[in-house]
Design a protein around this motif. Structure first.
Motif, mmCIF file in Angstrom:
data_model
loop_
_atom_site.group_PDB
_atom_site.id
_atom_site.type_symbol
_atom_site.label_atom_id
_atom_site.label_comp_id
_atom_site.label_asym_id
_atom_site.label_seq_id
_atom_site.Cartn_x
_atom_site.Cartn_y
_atom_site.Cartn_z
ATOM 1 N N SER A 86 21.806 -10.649 -14.074
ATOM 2 C CA SER A 86 20.745 -11.573 -13.258
ATOM 3 C C SER A 86 19.618 -10.978 -13.509
ATOM 4 N N LEU A 87 18.717 -11.955 -13.993
ATOM 5 C CA LEU A 87 17.394 -11.465 -14.358
ATOM 6 C C LEU A 87 16.630 -11.308 -13.375
ATOM 7 N N ASP A 88 16.551 -11.802 -12.145
ATOM 8 C CA ASP A 88 15.965 -11.600 -11.039
ATOM 9 C C ASP A 88 16.267 -10.298 -10.341
ATOM 10 N N ILE A 89 17.514 -9.987 -10.201
ATOM 11 C CA ILE A 89 18.138 -8.744 -9.643
ATOM 12 C C ILE A 89 17.493 -7.651 -10.698
ATOM 13 N N ALA A 90 17.741 -7.747 -11.882
ATOM 14 C CA ALA A 90 17.581 -6.657 -12.836
ATOM 15 C C ALA A 90 16.013 -6.279 -12.871
ATOM 16 N N VAL A 91 15.223 -7.208 -12.475
ATOM 17 C CA VAL A 91 13.731 -7.161 -12.532
ATOM 18 C C VAL A 91 13.355 -6.341 -11.144
ATOM 19 N N THR A 92 14.146 -6.695 -10.181
ATOM 20 C CA THR A 92 13.825 -6.023 -8.847
ATOM 21 C C THR A 92 14.240 -4.580 -9.161
ATOM 22 N N ALA A 93 15.498 -4.225 -9.811
ATOM 23 C CA ALA A 93 15.658 -2.825 -10.098
ATOM 24 C C ALA A 93 14.628 -1.994 -10.911
ATOM 25 N N THR A 94 14.487 -2.871 -11.901
ATOM 26 C CA THR A 94 13.424 -2.249 -12.557
ATOM 27 C C THR A 94 11.972 -1.937 -11.861
ATOM 28 N N PHE A 95 11.454 -2.748 -11.344
ATOM 29 C CA PHE A 95 10.153 -2.602 -10.460
ATOM 30 C C PHE A 95 10.214 -1.407 -9.589
ATOM 31 N N ALA A 96 11.424 -1.444 -9.017
ATOM 32 C CA ALA A 96 11.905 -0.390 -7.861
ATOM 33 C C ALA A 96 11.950 0.949 -8.471
ATOM 34 N N ARG A 97 12.462 0.919 -9.519
ATOM 35 C CA ARG A 97 12.724 2.496 -10.303
ATOM 36 C C ARG A 97 11.155 2.729 -10.892
ATOM 37 N N LEU A 98 10.592 1.675 -11.439
ATOM 38 C CA LEU A 98 9.385 2.172 -11.924
ATOM 39 C C LEU A 98 8.262 2.603 -10.857
ATOM 40 N N ALA A 99 8.200 1.877 -9.908
ATOM 41 C CA ALA A 99 7.437 2.272 -8.581
ATOM 42 C C ALA A 99 7.815 3.897 -8.257
ATOM 43 N N MET A 100 9.003 4.027 -8.181
ATOM 44 C CA MET A 100 9.613 5.589 -7.685
ATOM 45 C C MET A 100 8.957 6.514 -8.969
ATOM 46 N N THR A 101 9.084 6.185 -10.068
ATOM 47 C CA THR A 101 8.419 7.086 -11.117
ATOM 48 C C THR A 101 6.936 7.372 -10.894
ATOM 49 N N VAL A 102 6.395 6.286 -10.701
ATOM 50 C CA VAL A 102 4.750 6.484 -10.455
ATOM 51 C C VAL A 102 4.579 7.293 -9.270
ATOM 52 N N VAL A 103 5.281 7.305 -8.153
ATOM 53 C CA VAL A 103 5.102 8.056 -6.926
ATOM 54 C C VAL A 103 5.476 9.595 -7.576
ATOM 55 N N GLN A 104 6.484 9.510 -8.210
ATOM 56 C CA GLN A 104 6.948 10.862 -8.696
ATOM 57 C C GLN A 104 5.844 11.557 -9.570
ATOM 58 N N ALA A 105 5.426 10.919 -10.174
ATOM 59 C CA ALA A 105 4.250 11.622 -11.336
ATOM 60 C C ALA A 105 3.003 12.001 -10.433
ATOM 61 N N VAL A 106 2.648 10.864 -9.408
ATOM 62 C CA VAL A 106 1.495 11.312 -8.457
ATOM 63 C C VAL A 106 1.807 12.464 -7.797
ATOM 64 N N ASN A 107 2.923 12.525 -7.233
ATOM 65 C CA ASN A 107 3.473 13.630 -6.375
ATOM 66 C C ASN A 107 3.513 15.055 -6.940
ATOM 67 N N LEU A 108 3.134 15.125 -8.277
ATOM 68 C CA LEU A 108 2.835 16.385 -9.132
ATOM 69 C C LEU A 108 1.644 16.886 -8.962
ATOM 70 N N LEU A 109 0.587 16.195 -8.343
ATOM 71 C CA LEU A 109 -0.574 16.661 -8.111
ATOM 72 C C LEU A 109 -0.864 17.827 -7.042
ATOM 73 N N PRO A 110 -0.277 17.748 -5.982
ATOM 74 C CA PRO A 110 0.091 18.938 -5.153
ATOM 75 C C PRO A 110 0.432 20.115 -5.674
ATOM 76 N N LEU A 111 1.371 20.094 -6.541
ATOM 77 C CA LEU A 111 1.640 21.331 -7.199
ATOM 78 C C LEU A 111 0.752 21.899 -8.140
ATOM 79 N N LEU A 112 0.140 20.980 -8.891
ATOM 80 C CA LEU A 112 -0.997 21.424 -10.027
ATOM 81 C C LEU A 112 -2.144 21.950 -9.111
ATOM 82 N N ALA A 113 -2.432 21.459 -7.924
ATOM 83 C CA ALA A 113 -3.558 22.074 -6.928
ATOM 84 C C ALA A 113 -3.194 22.995 -6.386
ATOM 85 N N ALA A 114 -1.841 23.389 -6.239
ATOM 86 C CA ALA A 114 -1.328 24.912 -5.720
ATOM 87 C C ALA A 114 -1.694 25.965 -6.783
ATOM 88 N N LEU A 115 -1.594 25.692 -8.130
ATOM 89 C CA LEU A 115 -1.755 26.414 -8.958
ATOM 90 C C LEU A 115 -3.451 26.999 -9.101
#
Length: 215
Positions: A86-115
């Motif tokens: 299902s292309l629609d559902i596959a795109v939804t799954a893809t966007f959701a996981r990519l959005a998660m990954t972006v948040v994960q990457a941005v969420n490293l900034l507090p750890l870098l700041a702690a250093l």
């Protein structure tokens, strides 16, 4: 074995191997490192722990980077694996996981700041922990869409899809629950732990070892 079946098997195997990166790096970077540095409620002790464990934090950051990179590749492979279901559902799954990954990457900034600012380590680690609960509902949406895709695919056991759907509610509850009712954290932790164990682990093992058949 047909060419299509071979392609499915290859992509499933690659997805399973990519899944192993967060599976093994996650507990170290997301759980062990913070537990070894953060002293709850004690900013001075946390600062001292960070200064004494800088190498450990940097190793944890390296693990986080490996997770982010593997998530990008895994998201792409899962999309190619399920887009015909299902292309629609596959795109939804893809966007959701990519959005998660972006948040994960941005969420490293507090750890870098702690250093850079070890005196603020406790507050920065707490900020990072809150960021985790921002990406969990996104991952919950991904697991929900992925579970539906698995159940519809025809070449994968439907029970794996059902378990992923169950896991999606566990992740969403843990994330949203921490944000709106943090007092329930112990209960959320148990639920998400069980949900991940019964929902994701069987799917990862199936990807690594199974032989999907083209319909």
């Amino acid at each position: 074995m047909t060419d299509e079946a071979t392609s499915l098997r290859t992509r499933a195997r690659i997805a399973g191997l990519l899944y192993l990166v967060p599976t093994f790096c996650g507990p170290f970077s997301m759980m062990f490192v913070p537990s070894a540095i953060v002293v709850p409620g004690d900013a001075e002790a946390t600062t001292a722990q960070l200064i004494a464990s800088e190498a450990l934090l940097r190793a944890g950051l390296l693990g986080h980077v490996a997770i982010v990179l593997s998530e990008i590749a895994l998201t792409a492979v899962l999309f190619t694996l399920f887009r015909r279901v299902s292309l629609d559902i596959a795109v939804t799954a893809t966007f959701a996981r990519l959005a998660m990954t972006v948040v994960q990457a941005v969420n490293l900034l507090p750890l870098l700041a702690a250093l850079q600012r070890p005196g603020d380590a406790l507050a920065l680690f707490e900020l990072h922990a809150s960021g985790v609960h921002v990406w969990e509902p996104l991952f919950g949406l991904h697991c929900l869409a992925l579970g539906v895709l698995v159940m519809r695919a025809g070449w994968a056991p439907k029970v794996l899809g059902a378990l992923l759907v169950i896991a999606s509610f566990g992740y969403s509850l843990n994330g949203i629950g921490h944000l709106v009712a943090p007092s329930g954290a112990p209960v959320y932790a148990v639920i998400v732990g069980v949900a991940a164990l019964i929902g994701e682990v069987p799917f990862v093992l199936w990807l690594v070892f199974a032989r999907p058949r083209a319909q």
